[in-house]
Design a protein around this motif. Structure first.
Motif, short mmCIF file in Angstrom:
data_model
loop_
_atom_site.label_atom_id
_atom_site.label_comp_id
_atom_site.label_asym_id
_atom_site.label_seq_id
_atom_site.Cartn_x
_atom_site.Cartn_y
_atom_site.Cartn_z
N GLY A 1 3.57 4.51 -3.53
CA GLY A 1 3.91 3.46 -4.49
C GLY A 1 3.88 3.99 -5.91
O GLY A 1 4.76 3.67 -6.73
N VAL A 2 2.88 4.81 -6.21
CA VAL A 2 2.78 5.42 -7.54
C VAL A 2 3.97 6.34 -7.78
O VAL A 2 4.57 6.34 -8.87
CB VAL A 2 1.45 6.19 -7.68
N ALA A 3 4.33 7.13 -6.76
CA ALA A 3 5.47 8.04 -6.89
C ALA A 3 6.76 7.26 -7.10
O ALA A 3 7.64 7.68 -7.87
CB ALA A 3 5.58 8.92 -5.64
N LEU A 4 6.88 6.11 -6.45
CA LEU A 4 8.07 5.28 -6.61
C LEU A 4 8.16 4.75 -8.03
O LEU A 4 9.24 4.79 -8.66
CB LEU A 4 8.03 4.13 -5.61
N LEU A 5 7.05 4.26 -8.54
CA LEU A 5 7.06 3.74 -9.90
C LEU A 5 7.42 4.84 -10.90
O LEU A 5 8.16 4.60 -11.86
CB LEU A 5 5.70 3.14 -10.26
N ARG A 6 6.92 6.04 -10.66
CA ARG A 6 7.27 7.17 -11.53
C ARG A 6 8.78 7.38 -11.57
O ARG A 6 9.37 7.55 -12.65
CB ARG A 6 6.57 8.44 -11.05
N LYS A 7 9.41 7.33 -10.40
CA LYS A 7 10.86 7.54 -10.35
C LYS A 7 11.61 6.46 -11.12
O LYS A 7 12.59 6.72 -11.81
CB LYS A 7 11.33 7.59 -8.90
#
Length: 382
Positions: free
Chosen positions: A62-68
């Motif tokens: 989820g954190v990686a998705l928000l970063r993108k």
């Protein structure tokens, strides 16, 4: 619209950040509100024109998705306490390394530095720390906060939106983004610049509630009418004051001078008794068309029906029948076009947004299955 083509990630919060996002959306930006998962109802009542994506930030994916999403956008609005985003590895320094054009707006009560930077608070606390609260209230009474308008919305959301627009403008010249440190304490104080600077004119040298613009002057106050409603009086200039007296059928020669401070209490009593003799509608007929600076205090139920507001279409009604103010100011070529559909439910646009950001159907399906994201599009259509 003025901000068409600007993509904004707004991390869900309360009051000031949602207002900031709504301003940008009203003027054409694509604002994507990032909501938490497993939340039944959005508390954001300023979701007009926004899209909602629901992401589980308790998971690494989820954190990686928000970063993108952030690094592929123009603006991030972040309302958390200092250090929260850094713990997730999503602080502005990290984001700007991946996208040097990113504008990262941090909207907090006390700002990113200083003794109180990590402290909790609300509008009344920020207003108190700005110095303005000490000036708000009637004579002999304790200070009072005017709703949560000054710090949350004027000093917070509106000031932050201004900072974002200025940063977008500057980026057209430099090609670079930047970090916006929007403190509601400082924003509220800045909104009150006139009060600070007018002290040298002697306008604020008396105690709270005894000055011209803080309810001290009888010609700058509200008065109850015979039907329990109110009229607002702002007859400061002598020529306007004379028209006020004329409308009230008072003889100026029989009254003390307008600026005789010691006579203000007695003059207020005279005005109070005179306004109590007619209804609000009757006084409106007396003063409409004059420069007495006297207007009815309109309730929410009255305001959109007033002829002036009707002529300007100052209020809009959405498809659900909810009424709200039209975006301001009015631009002649690229005016705001507020969305009239209901505010989004949490996760209503998750799939749509991720597809627009380049994620495949397979990737989205996998994230749904792993509880990284939620999609509530079907519920939104009910």
């Amino acid at each position: 619209m003025a901000l068409a083509g600007v993509r904004v990630i707004e991390l869900a919060g309360l009051a000031p950040a949602p207002f900031c996002g709504m301003i940008l959306a009203d003027f054409g930006a694509k604002v994507i509100r990032v909501d938490r998962t497993k939340v039944s109802m959005a508390l954001d009542k300023q979701g007009r024109g926004k899209l909602s994506v629901s992401i589980n930030l308790k998971t690494a994916k989820g954190v990686a998705l928000l970063r993108k999403l952030c690094v592929q956008s123009d603006v991030v609005i972040e309302p958390y306490r200092k250090g929260v985003m850094e713990k997730l590895g999503l602080g502005p320094d990290d984001m700007l390394k991946e996208n040097p054009r990113l504008i990262y707006a941090r909207l907090t009560g006390y700002g990113q530095t200083g003794t109180y930077a990590s402290a909790a608070g609300h509008d009344i606390n920020y207003l108190a720390m700005s110095g303005l609260l000490s000036r708000l209230g009637r004579s002999g009474e304790k200070p009072y906060a005017p709703l949560n308008l000054v710090a949350d919305f004027a000093g917070g959301g509106l000031t932050c939106a201004l900072g974002i627009v200025m940063a977008l403008l500057e980026r057209t010249k430099s090609g670079k983004g930047q970090i916006i440190d929007a403190s509601m304490v400082e924003g509220a104080a800045y909104v009150g610049s006139f009060i600070w600077k007018a002290r040298s004119l002697g306008m604020w040298d008396r105690s709270r509630g005894e000055n011209m613009l803080d309810s001290g002057a009888p010609f700058y106050d509200t008065y109850e009418t015979s039907d329990g409603k109110y009229m607002a009086v702002g007859a400061i200039e002598p020529q306007f004051y004379q028209q006020l007296l004329r409308g009230l059928e008072l003889d100026a020669g029989a009254l003390p001078p307008q600026m005789s401070f010691s006579d203000w209490p007695g003059l207020r009593q005279i005005f109070t008794e005179r306004f109590a003799s007619k209804t609000q509608a009757e006084w409106s007929r007396v003063f409409d068309g004059t420069d007495a600076c006297v207007t009815p205090v309109l309730s929410f139920d009255q305001v959109s029906a007033h002829p002036h507001n009707q002529e300007r279409a100052s209020f809009v009604v959405d498809s659900g029948g909810e009424e709200s103010p039209r975006p301001a100011p009015v631009l002649s070529r690229t005016p705001a076009e507020p969305c009239l559909t209901p505010d989004p439910v949490i996760g209503e646009h998750t799939v749509k947004v991720l597809e627009e950001y380049g994620f495949t159907s397979a990737e989205i399906k996998q994230m749904l299955g792993a509880d990284v994201i939620e999609c509530n599009a079907s519920r939104a259509k009910l």
